[in-house]
Design a protein around this motif. Structure first.
Motif, short mmCIF file in Angstrom:
data_model
loop_
_atom_site.label_atom_id
_atom_site.label_comp_id
_atom_site.label_asym_id
_atom_site.label_seq_id
_atom_site.Cartn_x
_atom_site.Cartn_y
_atom_site.Cartn_z
N HIS A 137 -17.11 1.58 -35.68
CA HIS A 137 -16.67 2.64 -34.78
C HIS A 137 -17.78 3.62 -34.44
O HIS A 137 -17.56 4.56 -33.67
CB HIS A 137 -15.51 3.41 -35.41
N ARG A 138 -19.00 3.43 -35.00
CA ARG A 138 -20.10 4.35 -34.71
C ARG A 138 -21.43 3.67 -35.01
O ARG A 138 -21.50 2.68 -35.74
CB ARG A 138 -19.98 5.63 -35.54
N GLY A 139 -22.48 4.25 -34.46
CA GLY A 139 -23.81 3.74 -34.75
C GLY A 139 -24.43 4.46 -35.94
O GLY A 139 -23.86 5.41 -36.48
N ALA A 140 -25.62 4.00 -36.32
CA ALA A 140 -26.34 4.63 -37.44
C ALA A 140 -27.13 5.83 -36.93
O ALA A 140 -27.47 5.91 -35.75
CB ALA A 140 -27.26 3.61 -38.08
N ILE A 141 -27.43 6.74 -37.85
CA ILE A 141 -28.34 7.83 -37.53
C ILE A 141 -29.65 7.57 -38.24
O ILE A 141 -29.74 6.73 -39.15
CB ILE A 141 -27.75 9.20 -37.91
N THR A 142 -30.70 8.28 -37.89
CA THR A 142 -32.01 8.06 -38.48
C THR A 142 -32.05 8.61 -39.90
O THR A 142 -31.27 9.51 -40.25
CB THR A 142 -33.10 8.75 -37.66
N PRO A 143 -32.96 8.08 -40.74
CA PRO A 143 -33.09 8.63 -42.09
C PRO A 143 -33.36 10.13 -42.09
O PRO A 143 -32.87 10.85 -42.97
CB PRO A 143 -34.28 7.84 -42.66
N GLU A 144 -34.17 10.61 -41.13
CA GLU A 144 -34.46 12.05 -41.08
C GLU A 144 -33.19 12.84 -40.81
O GLU A 144 -32.95 13.90 -41.41
CB GLU A 144 -35.51 12.33 -39.99
N GLU A 145 -32.35 12.34 -39.89
CA GLU A 145 -31.09 13.03 -39.60
C GLU A 145 -30.14 12.99 -40.80
O GLU A 145 -29.45 13.98 -41.10
CB GLU A 145 -30.42 12.39 -38.38
N ALA A 146 -30.11 11.87 -41.48
CA ALA A 146 -29.26 11.75 -42.66
C ALA A 146 -29.72 12.68 -43.77
O ALA A 146 -28.90 13.28 -44.49
CB ALA A 146 -29.25 10.30 -43.16
N LEU A 147 -31.05 12.81 -43.91
CA LEU A 147 -31.59 13.72 -44.91
C LEU A 147 -31.22 15.17 -44.60
O LEU A 147 -30.87 15.94 -45.50
CB LEU A 147 -33.12 13.56 -44.99
N GLN A 148 -31.27 15.51 -43.32
CA GLN A 148 -30.88 16.86 -42.92
C GLN A 148 -29.38 17.07 -43.16
O GLN A 148 -28.95 18.17 -43.53
CB GLN A 148 -31.21 17.09 -41.44
N MET A 149 -28.61 16.02 -42.99
CA MET A 149 -27.17 16.09 -43.28
C MET A 149 -26.93 16.45 -44.74
O MET A 149 -26.06 17.27 -45.08
CB MET A 149 -26.50 14.76 -42.95
N VAL A 150 -27.73 15.84 -45.63
CA VAL A 150 -27.62 16.15 -47.06
C VAL A 150 -27.98 17.60 -47.32
O VAL A 150 -27.29 18.32 -48.06
CB VAL A 150 -28.50 15.20 -47.90
N ARG A 151 -29.08 18.07 -46.70
CA ARG A 151 -29.50 19.47 -46.89
C ARG A 151 -28.41 20.42 -46.38
O ARG A 151 -28.08 21.42 -47.03
CB ARG A 151 -30.81 19.73 -46.15
N ASN A 152 -27.86 20.11 -45.21
CA ASN A 152 -26.84 20.99 -44.62
C ASN A 152 -25.56 21.02 -45.47
O ASN A 152 -24.84 22.02 -45.47
CB ASN A 152 -26.49 20.53 -43.20
N GLY A 153 -25.31 19.93 -46.17
CA GLY A 153 -24.08 19.86 -46.98
C GLY A 153 -24.23 20.42 -48.37
O GLY A 153 -23.26 20.44 -49.15
N SER A 154 -25.42 20.90 -48.72
CA SER A 154 -25.65 21.46 -50.06
C SER A 154 -24.75 22.67 -50.28
O SER A 154 -24.73 23.61 -49.48
CB SER A 154 -27.12 21.86 -50.20
N GLY A 155 -24.00 22.65 -51.37
CA GLY A 155 -23.11 23.76 -51.70
C GLY A 155 -21.73 23.64 -51.10
O GLY A 155 -20.81 24.36 -51.49
N THR A 156 -21.55 22.77 -50.11
CA THR A 156 -20.22 22.55 -49.52
C THR A 156 -19.77 21.13 -49.84
O THR A 156 -18.89 20.92 -50.67
CB THR A 156 -20.24 22.78 -48.00
N LEU A 157 -20.40 20.15 -49.19
CA LEU A 157 -20.05 18.75 -49.48
C LEU A 157 -20.67 18.29 -50.80
O LEU A 157 -20.06 17.52 -51.55
CB LEU A 157 -20.53 17.83 -48.35
N PHE A 158 -21.88 18.74 -51.10
CA PHE A 158 -22.65 18.19 -52.20
C PHE A 158 -23.04 19.25 -53.22
O PHE A 158 -23.19 20.43 -52.89
CB PHE A 158 -23.92 17.50 -51.67
#
Length: 721
Positions: free
Chosen positions: A685-706
């Motif tokens: 249902h969706r495409g992949a994102i780049t490793p850099e974008e995924a890494l930023q996703m992890v940083r953005n989720g620090s303290g909320t998701l992760f």
């Protein structure tokens, strides 16, 4: 007594069917077996408080209940409620708090149905849950002639609320309790006559034997202890013959009064036969039983009894024998026999003696005790070795009986080379280093015994290869005995015995006498460990095959589990996890999606985003995956990580909405690794994102998701592609 206005409370009734379905029954063998025994465990119908306390014990066992109470409606004011008996709630609350404590009862009566509450449901529910110190509350009304006259309330402090299945189990238990309490109201006079001794108004032998069996069951469930005291009035027959029968009856009645005055309400005292009495001292070990017996003996000796012409001129003494569970015995018959043997030894020494069971064994008693060791119980336990902790508990108890040790432990070396404390008897329940949830580090004695594959017999301090006092570690004596558990050249662990009750040092003779049974223990332990490992390996093999089959069925999952395993392992190593924790993490990463086998395949292959109902179905996979590992030995940490790997650090995840440290470390690591790899991989249902974008996703989720620590460690050295 207090009231609460429930008219403004929104509807919070439990509206789903409370019957347990056949599918649920399959996974609830333990709790349902406990429910089936609840009629017995709830005890005699006339004893109100005992019935409720047993109800609370069962509720804790089957559904993790922390706080509970029975609330009763007042006859003179139906809007007011009284807490008849409670556990882990405020005992002397202010009027404001009291109104919130009785609120669940008022709300259940208002709606006429079982209700549930959660602090997140609104301003009305938060202070109620806070008063109960609970994350989740259930209230079940009890009726008399169709009118709600009482309500039983259960509270749970864990971050995830009661599940629907737990609600059903507690509802079934509440129905059992309702039946018992109705019988108590209708049969109180008859039951009291049945279980009370008419002369002394103490309990009789029938009731005492029943309570003794029930206390054994309770202590086996919760790891508690108690002492059984047997008492006999010295020369009572002679006293009864010299004076009138009335004088003998008065003596028995007044001795009964002394016994009752020396005991707490939670203890049980009974007249067993003639001038013989029994006491169950709850949470009482040897020292407590000794102190109680001395207090009774001193008070009775000072007490003047009727003599000639009804004048108070006579004194009598009492003999006492006692034994403790589980230190001296592991079943009803054995415990009663040992307390009785101690009593008869005290009487044979002329009376006015207080003896414990371990005091009546002579210097050569080890050989005699070994002849009566419950070896059959070892083999019976060996046939159910999946429950290794119960098995080892019996083995340890056997060793302690054999050498009259007051404290002992069994330490086992696992496949990864780490030591685990698998059984311990005679320790304080508050000693952190022996708790099942605390970290255990084997000491120098364990390492020495296992590395050298030799027993260590320390009769006096200078015999020890280690310097420093041992008493600070709970040793009451300087002597101890540590024996390697070796089978066919492989040392599986060590058995430690100390605090000998007769104060004699351990010797080489003790080791020689005990060697045959040590060999048997090691052999059975080897079989148990081998069987346990075979079950574990076989189960993991099946589950891994299922996981591999999923990747063949859904090509977009190909390699996902292995990549998540490698990412998780790297984070775990950076966090300094122990070998056992890393192993559990690797297994969880490899199997984290195995629950998908229970999800309709067409949902995963859809090329559009799932709707709400479809999403809820997919979100069942962590729960299904954890259930597939249920019963697999040594996989508890792996199961928990799989169950929680979609929980979010801020509590917004699923299935339970856990937050922060309530989520296991392994699950917090797995959450980051799984989210990253899923993001960089295409889905239908969706495409992949780049490793850099995924890494930023992890940083953005620090303290909320992760977890911030996990996210920071992962982002510091990102994976290479």
């Amino acid at each position: 007594m207090a009231s609460f206005d429930a008219t403004a409370v929104p509807r919070c009734t439990i509206d789903f069917p409370l019957e347990i379905s056949p599918d649920e029954i399959i996974s609830l063998a333990g709790p349902i077996n406990t429910l089936l025994k609840s009629s017995y465990l709830l005890g005699p119908t006339f004893e109100f408080e005992a019935t409720l306390n047993s109800l609370f014990d069962i509720a804790k066992e089957i559904a993790g209940v922390d706080s509970c109470a029975l609330l009763v409606r007042m006859d003179n004011d139906p809007a007011s409620w009284e807490i008849r008996l409670g556990r882990h709630i405020e005992t002397r609350p202010s009027q404001d708090i009291l109104s919130f404590l009785i609120a669940p009862a008022a709300i259940a009566a208002h709606f006429g149905k079982a209700v549930s509450m959660d602090p997140d449901w609104g301003a009305w529910s938060a202070p109620i849950c806070e008063a109960w110190s609970s994350r989740s509350l259930l209230a079940f009304p009890m009726r008399s002639d169709r009118d709600i006259m009482s309500v039983v309330v259960f509270g749970k402090r864990e971050s995830h609320p009661f599940t629907p299945v737990q609600m059903k189990l507690l509802w079934a238990l509440a129905l059992q309790a309702e039946t018992h309490l109705h019988r108590a109201d209708s049969g109180e006079t008859f039951s009291a006559y049945t279980f009370l001794d008419p002369l002394t108004h103490l309990y009789n032998r029938k009731y005492f034997d029943h309570q003794l069996e029930k206390e054994i069951l309770r202590c086996r469930r919760n790891g508690g202890s108690f002492s059984l005291l047997m008492l006999d009035i010295d020369d009572f027959k002679s006293y009864n013959n010299r004076f009138t029968t009335t004088a003998g009856d008065i003596a028995l009645q007044e001795f009964a009064g002394i016994l009752s005055g020396c005991l707490r309400e939670v203890d049980t005292v009974a007249r067993l036969d003639g001038d013989e009495f029994g006491i169950l001292l709850l949470e009482g070990i040897t020292e407590g039983a000794q102190a109680l017996a001395q207090r009774i003996a001193q008070q009775f000796q000072r007490h003047l009894l009727p003599g000639e012409n009804e004048s108070r001129t006579e004194r009598l003494s009492v003999s006492v024998g006692y034994a403790s569970f589980p230190a001296d015995a592991f079943d009803v018959t054995d415990l009663a026999n040992k307390a009785d043997r101690a009593l008869h030894m005290a009487m044979s020494k002329g009376g006015n003696q207080i003896l414990s069971f371990h005091e009546i064994t002579d210097v050569g008693g080890v050989k005699n005790v070994l002849l009566s060791l419950p070896v059959q119980k070892i083999y019976e336990a060996g046939r159910s070795v999946v429950d290794m902790d119960k098995f080892l508990e019996i083995l340890l108890f056997t060793g302690m009986q054999g050498l009259s040790a007051g404290r002992g432990s069994i330490v086992v070396k696992d496949a990864e080379g780490d030591f685990n404390l698998r059984a311990a008897i005679g320790f304080s329940r508050y000693e952190e280093h022996i708790t099942s949830t605390g970290e255990f580090r084997a000491g120098p004695i364990t390492h020495w015994v296992v590395d050298h594959q030799l027993p260590l017999i320390v009769s006096k301090p200078e015999d020890s290869p280690f310097s420093g006092p041992f008493k600070k570690n709970g040793y009451q004596t300087e002597s101890f005995l540590s024996i390697p558990l070796t089978h066919r050249g492989r040392t599986l662990g060590a058995l430690h015995l100390t605090n000998r009750k007769d104060q004699r040092p351990f010797t080489h003779e003790d080791l020689k006498v005990f060697a045959p049974i040590t060999s048997e223990i090691a052999a059975i332990l080897a079989q148990g460990i081998g069987f346990r490992e075979n079950v574990r390996t076989f189960s993991l093999s099946i589950l891994t095959s299922l996981s591999d089959a999923l990747e063949l069925r859904f090509p977009f999952l190909s390699g996902h589990s292995n990549r998540v395993r490698d990412l998780s392992t790297r984070i775990g190593e950076r966090m300094g996890l122990a070998k056992a924790d890393l192993s559990a993490l690797r297994h969880a990463a490899e199997l984290h999606d195995v629950g998908i086998v229970g999800i309709p395949g067409n949902l995963l292959a859809k090329k559009r985003r799932l709707n709400e109902q479809e999403t809820e179905m997919v979100r069942k996979h962590p729960f299904l995956g954890s259930k597939m590992l249920e019963g697999v030995p040594g996989m508890d940490a792996t199961r928990r990580a799989i169950l929680e790997h979609h929980e979010h650090f801020d509590g917004s995840g699923y299935p339970y909405g856990l937050r922060g440290d309530d989520i296991s470390v392994a699950a917090r690591i797995l959450s980051v690794a799984e989210s990253y790899d899923s993001a960089v991989s295409a889905r239908p249902h969706r495409g992949a994102i780049t490793p850099e974008e995924a890494l930023q996703m992890v940083r953005n989720g620090s303290g909320t998701l992760f977890d911030p620590e996990v996210a920071q460690l992962f982002a510091a050295v990102p994976p290479t592609h």
